[in-house]
Design a protein around this motif. Structure first.
Motif, PDB file in Angstrom:
ATOM      1  N   ALA A 110       0.847  -1.197   0.000  1.00 11.23           N
ATOM      2  CA  ALA A 110       0.000   0.000   0.000  1.00 11.23           C
ATOM      3  C   ALA A 110       0.883   1.247   0.000  1.00 11.23           C
ATOM      4  O   ALA A 110       1.998   1.223   0.500  1.00 11.23           O
ATOM      5  CB  ALA A 110      -0.902   0.008   1.228  1.00 11.23           C
ATOM      6  N   ASN A 111       0.361   2.312  -0.543  1.00  9.65           N
ATOM      7  CA  ASN A 111       1.098   3.569  -0.478  1.00  9.65           C
ATOM      8  C   ASN A 111       0.699   4.327   0.787  1.00  9.65           C
ATOM      9  O   ASN A 111      -0.211   3.926   1.508  1.00  9.65           O
ATOM     10  CB  ASN A 111       0.884   4.407  -1.744  1.00  9.65           C
ATOM     11  CG  ASN A 111      -0.565   4.775  -1.958  1.00  9.65           C
ATOM     12  OD1 ASN A 111      -1.363   4.815  -1.031  1.00  9.65           O
ATOM     13  ND2 ASN A 111      -0.910   5.056  -3.192  1.00  9.65           N
ATOM     14  N   VAL A 112       1.393   5.404   1.057  1.00  9.67           N
ATOM     15  CA  VAL A 112       1.159   6.168   2.280  1.00  9.67           C
ATOM     16  C   VAL A 112      -0.264   6.724   2.309  1.00  9.67           C
ATOM     17  O   VAL A 112      -0.920   6.711   3.348  1.00  9.67           O
ATOM     18  CB  VAL A 112       2.200   7.304   2.418  1.00  9.67           C
ATOM     19  CG1 VAL A 112       1.875   8.200   3.592  1.00  9.67           C
ATOM     20  CG2 VAL A 112       3.593   6.727   2.569  1.00  9.67           C
ATOM     21  N   GLU A 113      -0.747   7.185   1.174  1.00 11.55           N
ATOM     22  CA  GLU A 113      -2.091   7.767   1.124  1.00 11.55           C
ATOM     23  C   GLU A 113      -3.146   6.734   1.507  1.00 11.55           C
ATOM     24  O   GLU A 113      -4.030   7.007   2.319  1.00 11.55           O
ATOM     25  CB  GLU A 113      -2.371   8.321  -0.271  1.00 11.55           C
ATOM     26  CG  GLU A 113      -1.552   9.542  -0.626  1.00 11.55           C
ATOM     27  CD  GLU A 113      -0.117   9.222  -1.045  1.00 11.55           C
ATOM     28  OE1 GLU A 113       0.183   8.049  -1.364  1.00 11.55           O
ATOM     29  OE2 GLU A 113       0.713  10.142  -1.025  1.00 11.55           O
ATOM     30  N   THR A 114      -3.059   5.545   0.944  1.00  9.79           N
ATOM     31  CA  THR A 114      -4.021   4.488   1.255  1.00  9.79           C
ATOM     32  C   THR A 114      -3.942   4.106   2.725  1.00  9.79           C
ATOM     33  O   THR A 114      -4.961   3.964   3.393  1.00  9.79           O
ATOM     34  CB  THR A 114      -3.749   3.249   0.372  1.00  9.79           C
ATOM     35  OG1 THR A 114      -3.839   3.633  -0.996  1.00  9.79           O
ATOM     36  CG2 THR A 114      -4.738   2.138   0.656  1.00  9.79           C
ATOM     37  N   ALA A 115      -2.736   3.950   3.228  1.00 11.21           N
ATOM     38  CA  ALA A 115      -2.550   3.579   4.635  1.00 11.21           C
ATOM     39  C   ALA A 115      -3.131   4.636   5.566  1.00 11.21           C
ATOM     40  O   ALA A 115      -3.765   4.308   6.571  1.00 11.21           O
ATOM     41  CB  ALA A 115      -1.076   3.365   4.931  1.00 11.21           C
ATOM     42  N   ALA A 116      -2.923   5.899   5.230  1.00  9.37           N
ATOM     43  CA  ALA A 116      -3.444   6.985   6.070  1.00  9.37           C
ATOM     44  C   ALA A 116      -4.956   6.899   6.206  1.00  9.37           C
ATOM     45  O   ALA A 116      -5.501   6.989   7.311  1.00  9.37           O
ATOM     46  CB  ALA A 116      -3.044   8.336   5.479  1.00  9.37           C
ATOM     47  N   PHE A 117      -5.648   6.694   5.102  1.00  9.42           N
ATOM     48  CA  PHE A 117      -7.104   6.609   5.141  1.00  9.42           C
ATOM     49  C   PHE A 117      -7.567   5.334   5.851  1.00  9.42           C
ATOM     50  O   PHE A 117      -8.555   5.351   6.574  1.00  9.42           O
ATOM     51  CB  PHE A 117      -7.690   6.694   3.738  1.00  9.42           C
ATOM     52  CG  PHE A 117      -7.503   8.059   3.115  1.00  9.42           C
ATOM     53  CD1 PHE A 117      -7.950   9.209   3.748  1.00  9.42           C
ATOM     54  CD2 PHE A 117      -6.874   8.186   1.894  1.00  9.42           C
ATOM     55  CE1 PHE A 117      -7.776  10.461   3.170  1.00  9.42           C
ATOM     56  CE2 PHE A 117      -6.696   9.426   1.302  1.00  9.42           C
ATOM     57  CZ  PHE A 117      -7.141  10.572   1.949  1.00  9.42           C
TER      58      PHE A 117
END
Length: 47
Positions: free
Chosen positions: A6-13
């Motif tokens: 996963a990328n950081v954006e996906t993980a954040a959400f």
């Protein structure tokens, strides 16, 4: 982020942050390095 690729954006959400930049700031504040740098290092170590 390492095992799911996963990328950081996906993980954040996924963990409840409303903003990827907020997640990155808080992560860096807690762990001393941005999440992308940690993920890159862990992926290299696993390879």
């Amino acid at each position: 982020m390492v095992t799911k690729a996963a990328n950081v954006e996906t993980a954040a959400f996924e963990v409840g942050y409303e903003s990827p930049s907020q997640f990155s700031r808080e992560y860096a504040r807690m762990f001393g390095t941005p999440p992308r740098r940690d993920v890159a290092a862990l992926r290299l170590a696993a390879a």
